[in-house]
Design an enzyme around this catalytic site. Structure first.
Site, PDB file in Angstrom:
ATOM      1  N   SER A  61     104.281  35.475  12.529  1.00 46.84           N
ATOM      2  CA  SER A  61     103.996  34.153  11.952  1.00 46.84           C
ATOM      3  C   SER A  61     102.658  33.547  12.374  1.00 46.84           C
ATOM      4  CB  SER A  61     105.120  33.180  12.280  1.00 46.84           C
ATOM      5  OG  SER A  61     106.187  33.387  11.391  1.00 46.84           O
ATOM      6  N   LYS A  64     100.351  33.230   9.573  1.00 45.74           N
ATOM      7  CA  LYS A  64     100.579  32.269   8.486  1.00 45.74           C
ATOM      8  C   LYS A  64      99.468  31.221   8.406  1.00 45.74           C
ATOM      9  CE  LYS A  64     105.635  32.758   8.497  1.00 45.74           C
ATOM     10  NZ  LYS A  64     106.911  32.179   8.999  1.00 45.74           N
ATOM     11  N   TYR A 189     102.982  40.242   2.170  1.00 43.42           N
ATOM     12  CA  TYR A 189     103.513  39.438   3.285  1.00 43.42           C
ATOM     13  C   TYR A 189     103.918  40.318   4.475  1.00 43.42           C
ATOM     14  CZ  TYR A 189     106.607  36.368   5.949  1.00 43.42           C
ATOM     15  OH  TYR A 189     107.212  35.666   6.968  1.00 43.42           O
ATOM     16  N   TYR A 241     108.374  26.550  15.118  1.00 46.01           N
ATOM     17  CA  TYR A 241     109.695  26.581  14.489  1.00 46.01           C
ATOM     18  C   TYR A 241     110.420  25.253  14.747  1.00 46.01           C
ATOM     19  CZ  TYR A 241     108.504  31.552  14.889  1.00 46.01           C
ATOM     20  OH  TYR A 241     107.859  32.751  14.851  1.00 46.01           O
ATOM     21  N   VAL A 259     107.129  35.975  15.948  1.00 43.28           N
ATOM     22  CA  VAL A 259     108.191  36.725  16.620  1.00 43.28           C
ATOM     23  C   VAL A 259     107.687  38.020  17.272  1.00 43.28           C
ATOM     24  CG1 VAL A 259     110.124  35.756  15.301  1.00 43.28           C
ATOM     25  CG2 VAL A 259     108.972  37.811  14.460  1.00 43.28           C
TER      26      VAL A 259
HETATM   27  N1  GLU Z   1     107.691  38.814   9.643  1.00 47.83           N
HETATM   28  C1  GLU Z   1     108.555  37.827  10.206  1.00 47.83           C
HETATM   29  C2  GLU Z   1     109.570  37.371   9.185  1.00 47.83           C
HETATM   30  O1  GLU Z   1     109.225  37.104   8.081  1.00 47.83           O
HETATM   31  C3  GLU Z   1     107.754  36.683  10.711  1.00 47.83           C
HETATM   32  C4  GLU Z   1     108.623  35.648  11.344  1.00 47.83           C
HETATM   33  C5  GLU Z   1     107.974  34.918  12.470  1.00 47.83           C
HETATM   34  O2  GLU Z   1     107.119  35.414  13.195  1.00 47.83           O
HETATM   35  O3  GLU Z   1     108.374  33.771  12.624  1.00 47.83           O
HETATM   36  O4  GLU Z   1     110.740  37.299   9.460  1.00 47.83           O
END
Ligand code: GLU
Length: 305
Positions: A61, A64, A189, A241, A259
């Protein structure tokens, strides 16, 4: 600074031992939970590091924020936010519930998976390969590292197990939120999440944000100031989060976790900080990494509040 970072790692390590690497993407469960590293880049481009700062890990993430900046530069703020909201959710990062229960199916913000998958579909490019190359070259600039690429094994692992992200994408396609074919968007993604960096790369990216978009090394403007500001605001409200509130109280820095165990933090006008610790707490944030940031922020009085 070097000594402060050594102390920060020692402070964070016992907390790291309480966490566990992510297991829902099988390849991530192979990471060493004892790793903990930190790197700092100042506004003048000076660098410091301690612990496992050279170990490579996948951005997950933390990518992002880069994808969001690129999508806004490509399509404009108005278009992006006609499809994705600006509000924190209080739900887990991969939650599906609000998409159906809210009046509009618009994902609440670009930091949760639904919002990030939608944002991904707005990145310009002729095909997935072209879009991925554009995103990676942007991330290379932000991290000042030409070698950045994605980890094939982690990508494949998420591609074979990412049922929930597929569900989110299909739901949003039905609701006219995402552009293009669902499977193309997901392929981009999953590769984006698997882009590999180390703590120093994240610190460099944090320093660009801390400097309102300017590279601390070359002085080049990599992101317009208004976009850097917008992204930092999302980092404060939704970057950690559903632990963003407590993190704002304890650390007080715009930050984004993933994560894979990374966290990128920006202390405006001062420094970028990258931390890496794959053992995660119950909310999916690096257990030791959060403590490292807490230590540095309190010792240097970095909270923006
Ligand atoms: N690739 C992970 C997912 O989409 C990223 C989630 C994250 O790092 O919060 O579940």
């Amino acid at each position: 600074m070097k000594n402060l970072l050594i102390d920060a790692i020692n402070f964070g390590l016992p907390y790291a031992y309480e966490g566990k690497p992510a297991a829902y993407i099988p390849e991530l469960s192979k990471m060493n939970p004892k790793h903990l590293g930190v790197a700092v880049v100042s506004m003048k481009g000076e660098m410091w590091y301690s612990g496992d700062s050279e170990v490579r890990f996948t951005m997950q993430s933390t990518s992002k924020i880069a994808a969001l900046m690129l999508a806004i530069m490509d399509r404009g703020e108005q278009y992006v936010f006609s499809k994705v909201g600006m509000e924190p959710t209080g739900d887990p990062f991969n939650s599906i519930i609000k998409l159906e229960t809210m009046k509009s199916a618009k994902p609440l913000n670009p930091m949760i998976n639904a919002g990030a998958i939608a944002v991904n579909s707005f990145i310009a490019g002729a095909n997935i390969e072209d879009k991925l190359n554009r995103l990676i070259s942007f991330i290379r600039k932000l991290c000042h590292n030409d070698k950045i690429w994605f980890n094939e094994a982690v990508y494949k692992s998420e591609n074979t197990t990412g049922y929930r992200n597929r569900a989110l994408a299909n739901f949003m396609k039905d609701a006219n939120i995402i552009d293009g074919e669902v499977e193309d968007v997901l392929q981009l993604y999953f590769r984006q999440c698997a882009i590999e960096v180390n703590a120093m790369d994240l610190a460099m990216m944090g320093a660009v944000l801390a400097g309102d978009g300017k590279s601390p090394v070359t002085g080049e403007i990599l992101i317009p100031k208004n976009i850097a500001r917008l992204v930092k605001t999302f980092m404060v409200t939704c970057g950690m989060y559903d632990a963003s509130g407590e993190f704002a109280v304890r650390v007080g820095l715009p930050s984004k976790s993933g994560v894979g165990g990374g966290i990128v933090a920006a202390a405006p006008g001062k420094m970028g900080i990258g931390v890496f610790g794959p053992a995660l707490d119950s909310k999916g944030n690096s257990a030791g990494g959060i403590k490292v940031l807490e230590y540095i922020s309190s010792k240097l009085d970095l909270s923006i509040f």
